[in-house]
Each structure stands twice: as C-alpha cells, then as structure tokens.
Scaffold this motif. Structure first.
Motif, PDB file in Angstrom:
ATOM      1  N   ILE A 182       0.779  -1.274  -0.037  1.00  0.00           N
ATOM      2  CA  ILE A 182      -0.013  -0.080   0.019  1.00  0.00           C
ATOM      3  C   ILE A 182       0.705   1.162   0.019  1.00  0.00           C
ATOM      4  CG2 ILE A 182      -1.649   1.434   1.402  1.00  0.00           C
ATOM      5  CD1 ILE A 182      -2.903  -1.261   2.254  1.00  0.00           C
ATOM      6  N   LEU A 183       0.612   1.986  -0.987  1.00  0.00           N
ATOM      7  CA  LEU A 183       1.581   3.354  -1.082  1.00  0.00           C
ATOM      8  C   LEU A 183       0.835   4.529  -0.879  1.00  0.00           C
ATOM      9  CD1 LEU A 183       3.173   2.147  -4.697  1.00  0.00           C
ATOM     10  CD2 LEU A 183       4.205   2.017  -2.463  1.00  0.00           C
ATOM     11  N   THR A 184       1.081   5.430  -0.105  1.00  0.00           N
ATOM     12  CA  THR A 184       0.331   6.614   0.176  1.00  0.00           C
ATOM     13  C   THR A 184       1.269   8.013  -0.021  1.00  0.00           C
ATOM     14  OG1 THR A 184       1.122   6.501   2.687  1.00  0.00           O
ATOM     15  CG2 THR A 184      -1.004   5.276   2.111  1.00  0.00           C
ATOM     16  N   SER A 185       0.534   9.040   0.095  1.00  0.00           N
ATOM     17  CA  SER A 185       1.447  10.170  -0.110  1.00  0.00           C
ATOM     18  C   SER A 185       0.214  11.320  -0.101  1.00  0.00           C
ATOM     19  CB  SER A 185       1.931  10.289  -1.590  1.00  0.00           C
ATOM     20  OG  SER A 185       2.610  11.637  -1.804  1.00  0.00           O
ATOM     21  N   ALA A 186       0.719  12.464   0.851  1.00  0.00           N
ATOM     22  CA  ALA A 186      -0.327  13.504   0.991  1.00  0.00           C
ATOM     23  C   ALA A 186      -0.094  14.316  -0.107  1.00  0.00           C
ATOM     24  CB  ALA A 186       0.482  14.224   2.029  1.00  0.00           C
ATOM     25  N   ALA A 187       0.717  13.966  -1.164  1.00  0.00           N
ATOM     26  CA  ALA A 187       0.683  14.882  -2.535  1.00  0.00           C
ATOM     27  C   ALA A 187      -0.547  14.500  -3.332  1.00  0.00           C
ATOM     28  CB  ALA A 187       2.022  14.473  -3.211  1.00  0.00           C
ATOM     29  N   LYS A 189      -3.503   7.251  -2.119  1.00  0.00           N
ATOM     30  CA  LYS A 189      -3.433   5.830  -1.912  1.00  0.00           C
ATOM     31  C   LYS A 189      -3.468   5.106  -2.997  1.00  0.00           C
ATOM     32  CE  LYS A 189      -5.229   2.719   1.275  1.00  0.00           C
ATOM     33  NZ  LYS A 189      -6.131   2.418   2.436  1.00  0.00           N
ATOM     34  N   LEU A 190      -2.704   4.219  -2.975  1.00  0.00           N
ATOM     35  CA  LEU A 190      -2.601   3.047  -4.020  1.00  0.00           C
ATOM     36  C   LEU A 190      -2.170   1.605  -3.672  1.00  0.00           C
ATOM     37  CD1 LEU A 190      -2.802   2.218  -7.309  1.00  0.00           C
ATOM     38  CD2 LEU A 190      -0.232   2.656  -7.369  1.00  0.00           C
ATOM     39  N   ALA A 191      -3.000   0.540  -3.823  1.00  0.00           N
ATOM     40  CA  ALA A 191      -2.888  -0.639  -3.322  1.00  0.00           C
ATOM     41  C   ALA A 191      -2.373  -1.508  -4.495  1.00  0.00           C
ATOM     42  CB  ALA A 191      -3.975  -1.363  -2.711  1.00  0.00           C
ATOM     43  N   LEU A 192      -1.252  -2.177  -4.445  1.00  0.00           N
ATOM     44  CA  LEU A 192      -0.846  -3.024  -5.626  1.00  0.00           C
ATOM     45  C   LEU A 192      -0.578  -4.331  -4.874  1.00  0.00           C
ATOM     46  CD1 LEU A 192       1.876  -0.569  -7.081  1.00  0.00           C
ATOM     47  CD2 LEU A 192      -0.454  -1.262  -7.956  1.00  0.00           C
ATOM     48  N   ARG A 193      -0.540  -5.497  -5.930  1.00  0.00           N
ATOM     49  CA  ARG A 193       0.086  -6.806  -5.455  1.00  0.00           C
ATOM     50  C   ARG A 193       1.011  -7.143  -6.610  1.00  0.00           C
ATOM     51  NH1 ARG A 193      -1.474  -9.704  -1.578  1.00  0.00           N
ATOM     52  NH2 ARG A 193      -1.084 -12.002  -1.418  1.00  0.00           N
ATOM     53  N   GLU A 196       3.498  -4.958   2.780  1.00  0.00           N
ATOM     54  CA  GLU A 196       4.446  -3.739   2.994  1.00  0.00           C
ATOM     55  C   GLU A 196       3.467  -2.421   2.763  1.00  0.00           C
ATOM     56  OE1 GLU A 196       7.561  -4.054   4.270  1.00  0.00           O
ATOM     57  OE2 GLU A 196       7.743  -6.163   3.706  1.00  0.00           O
ATOM     58  N   THR A 197       4.095  -1.302   3.384  1.00  0.00           N
ATOM     59  CA  THR A 197       3.418   0.005   3.194  1.00  0.00           C
ATOM     60  C   THR A 197       4.782   0.739   3.234  1.00  0.00           C
ATOM     61  OG1 THR A 197       3.394   0.301   5.596  1.00  0.00           O
ATOM     62  CG2 THR A 197       1.353  -0.492   4.347  1.00  0.00           C
ATOM     63  N   HIS A 198       4.112   2.022   2.508  1.00  0.00           N
ATOM     64  CA  HIS A 198       5.409   3.097   2.322  1.00  0.00           C
ATOM     65  C   HIS A 198       4.712   4.199   1.858  1.00  0.00           C
ATOM     66  CE1 HIS A 198       9.300   4.704   1.265  1.00  0.00           C
ATOM     67  NE2 HIS A 198       8.900   5.369   0.326  1.00  0.00           N
ATOM     68  N   ASP A 199       5.169   5.547   2.456  1.00  0.00           N
ATOM     69  CA  ASP A 199       4.852   6.811   2.151  1.00  0.00           C
ATOM     70  C   ASP A 199       5.801   7.761   1.316  1.00  0.00           C
ATOM     71  OD1 ASP A 199       2.409   8.907   2.562  1.00  0.00           O
ATOM     72  OD2 ASP A 199       4.395   9.835   3.419  1.00  0.00           O
ATOM     73  N   PHE A 200       5.259   7.989   0.143  1.00  0.00           N
ATOM     74  CA  PHE A 200       6.162   9.166  -0.480  1.00  0.00           C
ATOM     75  C   PHE A 200       5.802  10.299  -0.005  1.00  0.00           C
ATOM     76  CE2 PHE A 200       5.968   5.596  -3.583  1.00  0.00           C
ATOM     77  CZ  PHE A 200       7.420   5.299  -3.620  1.00  0.00           C
ATOM     78  N   ASP A 201       6.839  10.994   0.572  1.00  0.00           N
ATOM     79  CA  ASP A 201       6.534  12.396   1.216  1.00  0.00           C
ATOM     80  C   ASP A 201       7.161  13.378   0.361  1.00  0.00           C
ATOM     81  OD1 ASP A 201       6.169  14.551   2.950  1.00  0.00           O
ATOM     82  OD2 ASP A 201       7.447  13.778   4.482  1.00  0.00           O
TER      83      ASP A 201
END
Length: 354
Positions: free
Chosen positions: A128-133, A158-162, A191-196
C-alpha cells in the motif's frame, strides 16, 4: 515459470474462442461496439505475434474492456497482466472472468485458471503506497525480470498493488520531483510506504561575500647571508665546533700530562726515582700522546668545518674568533665547551641548545 504451466495449455484455443465469443454477442442485451471489437482483435493479433507483444496488447484489451465492460475481454486482459507481472490485476481479471463467464467458461480452462490463481496468490506480496501529495505517477521494476517497467497512477493519495516476490524499485513522480523506494518483497507479506513530497528542496544558498582583501603584509628586510644559512653551512658550523672542542681537549690533556710529569719529578732525588714515580711518568706519556692526537685531529676537523662554512654560503663572511668556552653556531644553535680540572684528572663537557 513452472508454477504457471497451466496457462500455456489453453492460451491458443482461448484466443480464437474468445475472439469468436466477443464478435458474437451471447445475449441480445449485451451490445458490443465496433471500436471495442477492433481493440479486442488488435490485442489478439499482438499476443499471437512472434515474439508476443504483451505490453501493447495489454492497452488494447484495456480499451476494449472500457468500451464494452464484457467479461469476455477479461481472460486475455488477465493473461497480459500476468505476463507483465501486474499480479494484482491478473488475479482480479481472472477472478472476474470466471465469475462473469459462469458455465460458458470451458471446464478445462476454468481448472487451469484456478490452479494459476493459487500460484499467483502464493507468490505475490501486497503493498500500500500513500502520499499527501495526492496524485502520483508510480513506476515499478523487478530485478532480474524480463518484463518491462510498469506504470501506475495514484489517485487520492493511496494506491494498493500486488506485486511478484523479488527485489523491486518503485519510483514516484510528482511534478518535477521524484523519489525512489527499493525493497525485497517476500511472498504473502504486506508492506506499506509513504512518499513524502512535503519538504521543498533546499533553496540555493546565497553566495557569501568574499572577505575584504587583507592588507599586504609589510615585507621583512632580507636577513643577512650569515644568518640565512644553508644545510652545508650549518654542517660546517657543527663540524668546526667539534674541531674546536677537540683542540680544547688537547690543551686540557696536555696540561694534565705536564702535571703528571711534574709530580713524578718531585718524587725523584736527582736521577734516582722510586718505583711509584714510574707509573706517573707512563701516565704523563700517555696523556701527552692523547693531547697530540686531539691537537692534530681537532685542527683538521676545524679546518674542514671552516671550509664548509665558506663554500656553503652565498658569499664570504668574516670569520669569527673562536672562543674556548663558547662557540657560536647558526641562529638558534649554540654549543658550549665546559672544561673541568680536578686534583687527579680533568674532563671536558659539551652542552648544546637549539
């Protein structure tokens, strides 16, 4: 990959059957536009080309599905997603294909797809990828894979990938900024990650004004040649000092020899001398020999030192009178000769400072 063998057994027949089913509506309430049919046909031809072009076929099937929303597109759409390692999409398209087709899906094809769904689910990881942008363009590539890098778009932060297990590099782009995230995905592990992108690039530092030029230092008057010195001149002063010390030692040793001789003569009565006087005469003779050696050697060493001083300098300089108790060395170097005479002997001490 051995885990995906089931797909190959029915792909060729499925393409032809899928094209036939798609061109012939199964029900009257399922109209298919001509554009959708053409996109579907293009996708089939791209898959059947040698080598298969799954990347372009993927986008043709995507357009066909967007214009028809027919389950018949999802089988080939899922196949392209699988070949491009878009495993999350492949799982979704295969599942929807089996659900939408129901009894119209060939039993062998259904069994093969279910086996491959088990493999896809077991050999992939969720992220799961997230970003306030908010909106980002994401590119994913897996090390060692023959599939080209794949592009995704994040909407709403937010973007969910497999993705297939392995080492991935995900690059997020926002405007003219980009960030990279490298990670090794393990099967079945999320896994999760935030692009700041909230931190702005540091502004270029304002140029620092150059300090005012310091006033030129007042030049020192040149030192006299006698004080500047060279290594050869320094060696000459040291050598001359040793020579002078030897001469002084010769003087002291000569005085001691003279004293021994005088003591021995005082013990004699005319030409008759006691046995004890003989040792004093011998000692006086030895000291006289040492005195002669020191005089000769000291004179030679002193002459050598003076020669080094003369030839080592840029110009000749007046000779300085040597003193017995203190010999002047180059600036900062001093050698002192300290004679000591006692009742039964004498000694010569040398002391220096820098």
């Amino acid at each position: 990959m051995s885990g995906y063998r089931g797909l190959g057994s029915w792909v060729a027949s499925a393409l032809c059957a899928g094209l036939l089913l798609f061109n012939t509506a199964a029900r009257a309430d399922e109209p298919i536009s001509e554009d959708a049919k053409l996109y579907f046909k293009n996708g089939v031809e791209l898959i059947q080309s040698q080598p298969p072009n799954y990347q372009d076929a993927y986008y043709q099937f995507k357009l066909a599905y967007e214009k028809s929303h027919s389950w018949k597109v999802l089988g080939n759409f899922g196949l392209c997603a699988f070949k491009l390692e878009r495993d999350g999409e492949a799982i979704q398209y295969y599942t929807d294909y089996l659900k939408g087709g129901g009894n119209d899906v060939d039993p062998d094809e259904r069994a093969a797809l279910r086996r491959d769904l088990l493999v896809l689910n077991g050999n992939s990881a969720g992220v799961i990828l997230t970003s306030a942008a908010g909106d980002l363009d994401i590119t994913d590539s897996r090390a060692g894979s023959s599939a080209p890098p794949q592009s995704y778009h994040m909407d709403g932060g937010k973007l969910a990938l497999r993705l297939r297990a392995g080492t991935h590099t995900l690059t997020a782009t926002h405007g003219n900024q980009s960030q990279r995230w490298e990670i090794a995905f393990s099967p079945g592990r999320d896994e999760t990650h935030d692009f700041d992108f909230s931190e702005k690039p540091a502004a270029a530092a304002a140029p620092v004004a150059a300090p005012a030029a310091a006033p030129a230092p007042v030049s020192q008057p040149p030192m006299p040649a006698a004080e500047s010195g060279s290594p050869l001149r320094t060696a000459g002063f040291v050598t001359a000092g040793v020579g002078v010390a030897a001469v002084v030692g010769g003087v002291i040793t000569g005085l001691m020899a003279k004293g021994k001789e005088t003591d021995a003569k005082d013990m004699c009565r005319g030409t008759v001398c006691p046995q004890s006087a003989s040792s004093k005469f011998d000692s006086a003779s030895s000291l006289a020999t040492v005195s002669n050696i020191l005089f000769i050697a000291g004179g030679a060493v002193t002459a050598t030192g003076v020669g080094l001083i003369v030839f080592g300098g840029p110009k000749a300089e007046p000779e300085k009178a040597a003193r017995v108790t203190r010999f002047e060395m180059p600036r900062g170097v001093t050698l002192r000769m300290l004679p000591a005479v006692g009742r039964d002997g004498a000694a010569l001490w040398a002391a220096g400072s820098f």
